[in-house]
Write a protein that holds these residues in place. Structure first.
Motif, mmCIF file in Angstrom:
data_model
loop_
_atom_site.group_PDB
_atom_site.id
_atom_site.type_symbol
_atom_site.label_atom_id
_atom_site.label_comp_id
_atom_site.label_asym_id
_atom_site.label_seq_id
_atom_site.Cartn_x
_atom_site.Cartn_y
_atom_site.Cartn_z
ATOM 1 N N GLY A 188 0.788 -1.233 0.000
ATOM 2 C CA GLY A 188 0.000 0.000 0.000
ATOM 3 C C GLY A 188 0.819 1.282 0.000
ATOM 4 N N ALA A 189 2.116 1.186 -0.333
ATOM 5 C CA ALA A 189 2.952 2.401 -0.329
ATOM 6 C C ALA A 189 2.401 3.433 -1.313
ATOM 7 C CB ALA A 189 4.384 2.037 -0.714
ATOM 8 N N ASP A 190 2.447 4.698 -0.917
ATOM 9 C CA ASP A 190 1.999 5.724 -1.860
ATOM 10 C C ASP A 190 3.149 6.114 -2.796
ATOM 11 O OD1 ASP A 190 3.627 7.434 -0.462
ATOM 12 O OD2 ASP A 190 1.995 8.453 0.583
ATOM 13 N N ASP A 191 2.833 6.984 -3.773
ATOM 14 C CA ASP A 191 3.824 7.319 -4.801
ATOM 15 C C ASP A 191 5.081 7.952 -4.205
ATOM 16 O OD1 ASP A 191 2.211 6.280 -6.700
ATOM 17 O OD2 ASP A 191 1.671 8.186 -7.646
ATOM 18 N N ALA A 192 4.891 8.766 -3.171
ATOM 19 C CA ALA A 192 6.052 9.460 -2.585
ATOM 20 C C ALA A 192 7.031 8.442 -1.989
ATOM 21 C CB ALA A 192 5.575 10.443 -1.521
ATOM 22 N N VAL A 193 6.498 7.429 -1.339
ATOM 23 C CA VAL A 193 7.350 6.408 -0.721
ATOM 24 C C VAL A 193 8.088 5.608 -1.810
ATOM 25 C CG1 VAL A 193 7.292 4.248 0.612
ATOM 26 C CG2 VAL A 193 5.977 6.236 1.374
ATOM 27 N N LEU A 194 7.336 5.251 -2.852
ATOM 28 C CA LEU A 194 7.950 4.492 -3.947
ATOM 29 C C LEU A 194 9.058 5.302 -4.623
ATOM 30 C CD1 LEU A 194 4.847 2.873 -5.648
ATOM 31 C CD2 LEU A 194 6.881 1.656 -4.865
ATOM 32 N N LEU A 195 8.736 6.552 -4.866
ATOM 33 C CA LEU A 195 9.692 7.442 -5.526
ATOM 34 C C LEU A 195 10.983 7.538 -4.708
ATOM 35 C CD1 LEU A 195 9.267 9.066 -8.147
ATOM 36 C CD2 LEU A 195 8.743 11.040 -6.747
ATOM 37 N N GLN A 196 10.834 7.692 -3.419
ATOM 38 C CA GLN A 196 12.007 7.780 -2.539
ATOM 39 C C GLN A 196 12.829 6.499 -2.603
ATOM 40 O OE1 GLN A 196 13.854 9.886 -0.948
ATOM 41 N NE2 GLN A 196 12.456 11.387 -1.848
ATOM 42 N N ALA A 197 12.121 5.359 -2.637
ATOM 43 C CA ALA A 197 12.821 4.061 -2.658
ATOM 44 C C ALA A 197 13.636 3.925 -3.953
ATOM 45 C CB ALA A 197 11.808 2.926 -2.538
ATOM 46 N N ILE A 198 13.042 4.319 -5.068
ATOM 47 C CA ILE A 198 13.736 4.201 -6.363
ATOM 48 C C ILE A 198 14.926 5.166 -6.391
ATOM 49 C CG2 ILE A 198 13.515 4.479 -8.858
ATOM 50 C CD1 ILE A 198 10.450 3.940 -8.465
ATOM 51 N N LYS A 199 14.655 6.395 -5.956
ATOM 52 C CA LYS A 199 15.685 7.437 -5.963
ATOM 53 C C LYS A 199 16.876 7.009 -5.096
ATOM 54 C CE LYS A 199 15.334 12.375 -4.848
ATOM 55 N NZ LYS A 199 16.558 12.873 -5.252
ATOM 56 N N ARG A 200 16.561 6.522 -3.901
ATOM 57 C CA ARG A 200 17.631 6.107 -2.980
ATOM 58 C C ARG A 200 18.463 4.971 -3.583
ATOM 59 N NH1 ARG A 200 14.326 5.642 1.356
ATOM 60 N NH2 ARG A 200 14.313 3.393 1.027
ATOM 61 N N THR A 201 17.761 4.017 -4.197
ATOM 62 C CA THR A 201 18.475 2.877 -4.783
ATOM 63 C C THR A 201 19.423 3.363 -5.877
ATOM 64 O OG1 THR A 201 16.556 1.505 -4.337
ATOM 65 C CG2 THR A 201 18.154 0.615 -5.884
ATOM 66 N N TRP A 202 18.907 4.243 -6.748
ATOM 67 C CA TRP A 202 19.767 4.733 -7.847
ATOM 68 C C TRP A 202 20.903 5.583 -7.284
ATOM 69 C CZ3 TRP A 202 20.204 3.074 -12.674
ATOM 70 C CH2 TRP A 202 21.058 3.796 -13.515
ATOM 71 N N GLU A 203 20.583 6.413 -6.308
ATOM 72 C CA GLU A 203 21.607 7.347 -5.819
ATOM 73 C C GLU A 203 22.712 6.651 -5.023
ATOM 74 O OE1 GLU A 203 18.826 11.306 -6.197
ATOM 75 O OE2 GLU A 203 19.347 10.644 -4.172
ATOM 76 N N HIS A 204 22.474 5.414 -4.618
ATOM 77 C CA HIS A 204 23.520 4.651 -3.922
ATOM 78 C C HIS A 204 24.277 3.719 -4.871
ATOM 79 C CE1 HIS A 204 21.394 5.973 -0.302
ATOM 80 N NE2 HIS A 204 22.571 5.824 0.274
ATOM 81 N N ARG A 205 23.974 3.832 -6.146
ATOM 82 C CA ARG A 205 24.525 2.881 -7.110
ATOM 83 C C ARG A 205 26.022 3.126 -7.366
ATOM 84 N NH1 ARG A 205 24.333 3.367 -13.299
ATOM 85 N NH2 ARG A 205 24.043 1.256 -14.105
ATOM 86 N N LEU A 206 26.760 2.010 -7.352
ATOM 87 C CA LEU A 206 28.208 2.080 -7.620
ATOM 88 C C LEU A 206 28.609 1.024 -8.649
ATOM 89 C CD1 LEU A 206 30.223 2.476 -4.280
ATOM 90 C CD2 LEU A 206 30.646 3.674 -6.429
ATOM 91 N N ASP A 207 27.598 0.351 -9.262
ATOM 92 C CA ASP A 207 27.893 -0.809 -10.113
ATOM 93 C C ASP A 207 28.789 -0.459 -11.289
ATOM 94 O OD1 ASP A 207 25.817 -2.763 -8.976
ATOM 95 O OD2 ASP A 207 24.612 -1.004 -9.488
ATOM 96 N N GLN A 208 29.769 -1.298 -11.515
ATOM 97 C CA GLN A 208 30.587 -1.202 -12.733
ATOM 98 C C GLN A 208 31.235 -2.567 -12.959
ATOM 99 O OE1 GLN A 208 33.583 1.831 -12.322
ATOM 100 N NE2 GLN A 208 33.579 1.700 -10.106
ATOM 101 N N TYR A 209 30.371 -3.558 -12.957
ATOM 102 C CA TYR A 209 30.844 -4.941 -12.997
ATOM 103 C C TYR A 209 31.759 -5.217 -14.198
ATOM 104 C CZ TYR A 209 30.834 -9.980 -13.501
ATOM 105 O OH TYR A 209 31.228 -11.273 -13.667
ATOM 106 N N SER A 210 31.328 -4.813 -15.386
ATOM 107 C CA SER A 210 32.117 -5.158 -16.588
ATOM 108 C C SER A 210 33.473 -4.465 -16.586
ATOM 109 C CB SER A 210 31.357 -4.809 -17.866
ATOM 110 O OG SER A 210 30.301 -5.714 -18.035
ATOM 111 N N ASP A 211 33.518 -3.249 -16.077
ATOM 112 C CA ASP A 211 34.815 -2.569 -15.986
ATOM 113 C C ASP A 211 35.729 -3.320 -15.019
ATOM 114 O OD1 ASP A 211 33.972 -0.650 -17.706
ATOM 115 O OD2 ASP A 211 33.989 1.012 -16.269
ATOM 116 N N GLU A 212 35.138 -3.840 -13.949
ATOM 117 C CA GLU A 212 35.957 -4.498 -12.925
ATOM 118 C C GLU A 212 36.359 -5.914 -13.322
ATOM 119 O OE1 GLU A 212 33.308 -4.041 -9.700
ATOM 120 O OE2 GLU A 212 33.999 -2.009 -9.237
ATOM 121 N N ARG A 213 35.543 -6.507 -14.219
ATOM 122 C CA ARG A 213 35.849 -7.873 -14.649
ATOM 123 C C ARG A 213 37.246 -7.935 -15.246
ATOM 124 N NH1 ARG A 213 32.906 -8.134 -18.899
ATOM 125 N NH2 ARG A 213 30.975 -9.093 -18.283
ATOM 126 N N GLY A 214 37.585 -6.859 -15.986
ATOM 127 C CA GLY A 214 38.929 -6.692 -16.529
ATOM 128 C C GLY A 214 39.419 -7.899 -17.276
#
Ligand code: SAM
Ligand code: SF4
Ligand code: SF4
Length: 338
Positions: free
Chosen positions: A293-319
Motif C-alpha cells: 500500500g505504499a503511496d507514490d512518494a514512498v515508492l519514488l524515494q525508494a527508487i531514488k535512494r536505490t539509484w543514488e547509492h549505485r556504484l555498479d561497474q561490474y564489466s569494468d571491474e571484470r577486466g
C-alpha cells in the motif's frame, strides 16, 4: 524533480522491464534446457507485475529522469495482452522512446496489434542462418527461416528493426559473414553482441568470447566500414557504416570494451525487483512495497535512494580476469531482462 544521478554521476535515463521470465526458446547461452526443463519453477501470474503496477512504476521512473523504456524478458511476446501495456506506456508523458526485444517467433500474430498500439522499434535476436546451427543454439530446433519471414513481415508493417546476434567462438563465429551479407543486402542494422557471463548457468568462458576487434577484422576482409558516432549518451553499441550505404553494423562489446562509465540503465525484473546492474546479485523489491500500500512518494524515494547509492561497474571491474565465474549468485538474464 531533477534527474537522479548515482555515486558515479551517471543519470537514470533508461528502464528495461522484463514482462515475463518464460520463454519459448532454450538458447544455450541464456536458458539451457538442462536447467530450464519441464519442472523448472517459473513465476505464477500473480507474482508478475500487473499492467497497473508497471504503468505506475514507469510514470515514477520518468519523474526521476527515464526517457527510454524497453520491454524484454524472457520472451516478452508470451505475456498476454501486451498491446494494452504498449498503449499504456506510450501514453505516459515523458517516455520518448519505447522498444521491445524479442526472439521474433510470435511476431506473425503480434506484430500488427503491437504496432497499432504504438510500438515502432523492435530488436530481434537471431544467431545464425544455418538451420542446424540455429536450431541447436535456440535449443528448440526453430528454423532461421521462421524468424526471417517474421522480420520481413514486421518490416512491411513499418517497424524499425535491429538484429542482435550473440557470437560464440566455435559455435556461430563462422556465421558472421553470412549474417552480415544477408542484412547488409536488406539495409537492416545487425549488431554483434559479445558473449557475456550473465547468470551462473550458461557455461561462459572467456575463450568463447569473440571480441569486437576480431569480428571487425573478419568483416573488413569483405567490406569497407567507417566508424559512425551517433553522439547519444548512454548508447551501449558502437556503430560502423558500410561505405557508400546507409546500412550500419553495431557492436555491443561489454567484455572487451566495457561501457559502465556511461551506463544509465535500471532494470525491473518480472516480479518487480529493481536492479541497477545486469550482473547484480540483489534487487530492491518494489512489488512488495506497492502491494503493502505504499503511496507514490514512498515508492519514488525508494527508487531514488536505490539509484543514488549505485556504484555498479561490474564489466569494468571484470577486466582481464578469465575465471569462468567472477561473481557468485548473479541473476539470470531471462529473469532480469537482457
Ligand atoms: N527473448 C528475447 C530475445 O531473445 O531477444 C528477449 C530477452 S533476451 C535475454 C535479450 C537479449 O539478450 C537477446 O538479444 C539475447 O541474445 C541476449 N543474451 C542472452 N544471453 C546472453 C549472453 N549470455 N551474452 C550476451 N547476450 C545474451
Ligand atoms: Fe529466450 Fe531470449 Fe533467452 Fe533465447 S535469449 S532463451 S529467446 S530469453
Ligand atoms: Fe551497466 Fe552493470 Fe553492464 Fe556496467 S556491467 S554496463 S554497470 S549493466
Amino acid at each position: 524533480m531533477n534527474p537522479s544521478t548515482d555515486l558515479l554521476e551517471r543519470p537514470l535515463r533508461d528502464l528495461r522491464i522484463s514482462v515475463t521470465d518464460r520463454c519459448n526458446f532454450r538458447c544455450r547461452y541464456c536458458m539451457p534446457k538442462e536447467i530450464f526443463g519441464d519442472d523448472y519453477a517459473f513465476m505464477h501470474g500473480s507474482e508478475l507485475l500487473s499492467f497497473d503496477e508497471i504503468e505506475r512504476l514507469v510514470s515514477l521512473f520518468v519523474g526521476l529522469g527515464v526517457r527510454k523504456v524497453r520491454l524484454t524478458g524472457g520472451e516478452p511476446l508470451l505475456r498476454r495482452g501486451l498491446p494494452e501495456l504498449i498503449s499504456r506506456i506510450t501514453a505516459i508523458q515523458g517516455v520518448e522512446d519505447l522498444g521491445l526485444t524479442t526472439n521474433g517467433l510470435l511476431l506473425g500474430s503480434q506484430a500488427q496489434p503491437l504496432y497499432d498500439a504504438g510500438l515502432r522499434r523492435l530488436n530481434i535476436s537471431l544467431d545464425a542462418l544455418n538451420p542446424r546451427r540455429f536450431g541447436y543454439m535456440n535449443g528448440r530446433g526453430i528454423k532461421p527461416e521462421q524468424i526471417l519471414k517474421r522480420i520481413d513481415y514486421a518490416r512491411s508493417i513499418g517497424y524499425k528493426i535491429k538484429i542482435n546476434m550473440v557470437v560464440q567462438k566455435g559455435m556461430n563465429d563462422m556465421e558472421i559473414l553470412p549474417m552480415a551479407d544477408y542484412f547488409r543486402e536488406r539495409g537492416i542494422t545487425l549488431r554483434f553482441i559479445e558473449f557475456m557471463d550473465v547468470g551462473n548457468d550458461n557455461g561462459w568462458r572467456q575463450d568463447y568470447v569473440v571480441s569486437q576487434d576480431a569480428i571487425l577484422k573478419k568483416l573488413r576482409t569483405r567490406y569497407e566500414l567507417e566508424p559512425v558516432h551517433h553522439g547519444v549518451y548512454g548508447e551501449v553499441a558502437n556503430y560502423y557504416r558500410h561505405a557508400g550505404t546507409d546500412t550500419e553494423v553495431g557492436f555491443i562489446s561489454s567484455v572487451s570494451n566495457s561501457f559502465c562509465s556511461s551506463c544509465t540503465r535500471a532494470r525491473l525484473s518480472s516480479e518487480g525487483k529493481l536492479y541497477t546492474c545486469l550482473f547484480a546479485t540483489e534487487g530492491y523489491d518494489l512489488r512488495s512495497l506497492m502491494r503493502r500500500g505504499a503511496d507514490d512518494a514512498v515508492l519514488l524515494q525508494a527508487i531514488k535512494r536505490t539509484w543514488e547509492h549505485r556504484l555498479d561497474q561490474y564489466s569494468d571491474e571484470r577486466g582481464e580476469d578469465d575465471q569462468p565465474q567472477t561473481r557468485k549468485g548473479k541473476i539470470n538474464m531471462s529473469y532480469i531482462g537482457g
